[in-house]
Design a protein around this motif. Sequence first.
Motif: not given
Length: 265
Positions: A155-168
Amino acid sequence: MTLTTKLALASLLMAAPAAAADLTMPEPVAVVPMEAPIDFTGFTVGGFLGAAYSDGQADLGAYDGSLIRLDVSNGLFPQSIDDSDTGFLGGVSVGYNHQFGQFVAGVEADISWLDLNPRAGLNLRDPNPDPQFNNVQTITSYETDVEALGTVRARLGVAFDRTLVYATGGLAIGDVTNRFALSIPEFGYNSPDWSTSDTLYGYVVGGGIEHKLTQSISLRAEGLYYDLENTTVNAADPVAFPGQRISYGFDNDGFIGRVGLAYTF
């Protein structure tokens, strides 16, 4: 001491209490503890529910025998056939994530138990001019049954405070049964069990969103596409139809959508 000096001293003594009375102590300032920053680093365990979709496509493979060749040309055995199915799933996952700055990288493994069983079929009358077969009802069916699916993914993603958007993406492993069957009611014929059941390997890709409800508990939504090995079902009945054989190749892929909770410790 002169009279003027005495009067000045008296004035100072009288003014001092009034000035002291005007001095007030500042109100104490409440110290509010700072909330620890949200961090996605740690080991995780989770559970999820969702749905899976597959079209269960089967494609005509190798075949031989005069009767089979005629049946193929007459359309009794299609070149390709599919019929989609959507089933429920549930499962569990484990993993580890590490956050560095705004980026999060990790690995995760999961297993899903599925109720996914796409089936397709044809029910046709044989146009063969031979009186033995002319207008005989011929029924073929094609079935895929996915019982369990596991994945091991990065998994690799970007965190925006409490929210993580990721690709897997990564490895997919599934327990799959593919089956082809033939029935000719006028002859009282039902084919043997032409099927394959095996553990198949392939790949999975997708993405998702993870939101921290607390530092330890996350809500997840995820979509995945899996593609397992294609399989071939070989069909022959040397007793009833000597010298005749046919095969079908099955595509074992599908889509998964799921939501769940994860606990980080």
